[in-house]
Motif scaffolding. Sequence first.
Motif, PDB file in Angstrom:
ATOM      1  N   ALA A 162       0.811  -1.221   0.000  1.00 30.55           N
ATOM      2  CA  ALA A 162       0.000   0.000   0.000  1.00 30.55           C
ATOM      3  C   ALA A 162       0.839   1.264   0.000  1.00 30.55           C
ATOM      4  N   ASP A 163       2.072   1.199   0.515  1.00 25.76           N
ATOM      5  CA  ASP A 163       2.878   2.407   0.632  1.00 25.76           C
ATOM      6  C   ASP A 163       4.354   2.020   0.708  1.00 25.76           C
ATOM      7  N   GLU A 164       5.195   2.970   1.121  1.00 19.85           N
ATOM      8  CA  GLU A 164       6.640   2.738   1.137  1.00 19.85           C
ATOM      9  C   GLU A 164       7.073   1.685   2.145  1.00 19.85           C
ATOM     10  N   HIS A 165       6.179   1.269   3.046  1.00 18.43           N
ATOM     11  CA  HIS A 165       6.544   0.229   4.001  1.00 18.43           C
ATOM     12  C   HIS A 165       6.753  -1.131   3.325  1.00 18.43           C
ATOM     13  N   ALA A 166       6.410  -1.219   2.053  1.00 15.54           N
ATOM     14  CA  ALA A 166       6.686  -2.458   1.320  1.00 15.54           C
ATOM     15  C   ALA A 166       8.181  -2.762   1.293  1.00 15.54           C
ATOM     16  N   VAL A 167       9.021  -1.713   1.392  1.00 15.72           N
ATOM     17  CA  VAL A 167      10.469  -1.926   1.430  1.00 15.72           C
ATOM     18  C   VAL A 167      10.837  -2.775   2.643  1.00 15.72           C
ATOM     19  N   SER A 168      10.325  -2.393   3.805  1.00 13.04           N
ATOM     20  CA  SER A 168      10.585  -3.163   5.026  1.00 13.04           C
ATOM     21  C   SER A 168       9.990  -4.558   4.927  1.00 13.04           C
ATOM     22  N   ALA A 169       8.828  -4.659   4.279  1.00 13.91           N
ATOM     23  CA  ALA A 169       8.166  -5.957   4.168  1.00 13.91           C
ATOM     24  C   ALA A 169       8.982  -6.920   3.328  1.00 13.91           C
ATOM     25  N   VAL A 170       9.595  -6.421   2.258  1.00 12.53           N
ATOM     26  CA  VAL A 170      10.439  -7.284   1.420  1.00 12.53           C
ATOM     27  C   VAL A 170      11.551  -7.905   2.255  1.00 12.53           C
ATOM     28  N   ASN A 171      12.221  -7.083   3.046  1.00 11.20           N
ATOM     29  CA  ASN A 171      13.311  -7.592   3.883  1.00 11.20           C
ATOM     30  C   ASN A 171      12.814  -8.597   4.906  1.00 11.20           C
ATOM     31  N   ALA A 172      11.692  -8.267   5.556  1.00 11.75           N
ATOM     32  CA  ALA A 172      11.151  -9.147   6.599  1.00 11.75           C
ATOM     33  C   ALA A 172      10.691 -10.475   6.020  1.00 11.75           C
ATOM     34  N   ARG A 245      11.769   7.594  -1.049  1.00 11.36           N
ATOM     35  CA  ARG A 245      12.033   6.253  -0.600  1.00 11.36           C
ATOM     36  C   ARG A 245      12.219   5.337  -1.802  1.00 11.36           C
ATOM     37  N   ARG A 246      12.968   4.248  -1.629  1.00 10.51           N
ATOM     38  CA  ARG A 246      13.100   3.253  -2.681  1.00 10.51           C
ATOM     39  C   ARG A 246      11.829   2.446  -2.813  1.00 10.51           C
ATOM     40  N   GLY A 247      11.647   1.842  -3.966  1.00  7.31           N
ATOM     41  CA  GLY A 247      10.500   0.977  -4.180  1.00  7.31           C
ATOM     42  C   GLY A 247      10.679  -0.351  -3.473  1.00  7.31           C
ATOM     43  N   PRO A 248       9.694  -1.259  -3.616  1.00  8.83           N
ATOM     44  CA  PRO A 248       9.703  -2.517  -2.874  1.00  8.83           C
ATOM     45  C   PRO A 248      10.651  -3.554  -3.412  1.00  8.83           C
ATOM     46  N   GLY A 249      11.512  -3.207  -4.360  1.00 10.61           N
ATOM     47  CA  GLY A 249      12.483  -4.181  -4.853  1.00 10.61           C
ATOM     48  C   GLY A 249      11.905  -5.191  -5.792  1.00 10.61           C
TER      49      GLY A 249
END
Length: 251
Positions: A162-172, A245-249
């Motif tokens: 939904a937002d830039e937190h997808a970056v953290s989600a990819v790593n997790a 912010r970077r995208g979700p990779g």
Amino acid sequence: MHHRTAVRAHRLDFQRVVADGEHRPPDLGGAYLRLVPDDFLRAEAAAAFSYARPVVDGLLEAIALDTPDAVRLLDDKGVAEIGLEALRSAARANLINEPVDRETVCHNGALIHLIAGDSFFVASKALVLPELLRTYLGQEPPADGVLLALPSRHRMAIHWIADEHAVSAVNALASFGLGAYQDAVGDGQLSPRLYWWYQGQVDLDHAHRPGDAAVLHPASSRAAGGHAPAERAGQLRTRQSRRGRRGPGLG
């Protein structure tokens, strides 16, 4: 985890749950769609499961029969006794209704939904993801799709893009998926990879691989002339880069 070890684990699992030579008409109440690794079937047995179809790199959709004694994959002969479409329809309905447990955790602002249970079909619910999201999260799938980790038959993890937190989600999710996959040796390993589900339906029949993520690309979206997942990832990345912010990779 070495590839040969993983393959050996899948083959032992196959030998345990598939009763060779059993072709009794299945009870449709015990039939389920099931995700299995594409090396789950021994080479010499694969020809007897020609109806099983790839849904994304490394994963097949098959039909399993859950009995009081064992869980086994139905082979072509067992499927033919009922008919593939009727059997698949019943197996899909049973998969939708299979209960699972859910827990939500937050990782650097990203909400991760952990789905787990003793059922052999927990991760197979990726095949009916819209229904899973409606039942357990009370929402329709988001426009930008969902990130998925499917490390074992008993566990899956989901992030709503939904937002830039997808970056953290990819790593997790990448860390969770690899760790849970390694922990599942001999207990239903599926995949250590990260997947992107985009406007998906049950017919997830094509995969691209931008970056480190496999992208589930439904035939229905292509036929309808919709954006390809890679294009959509680029749009999301562009929007997020404008926020600094970077995208979700995924692109």
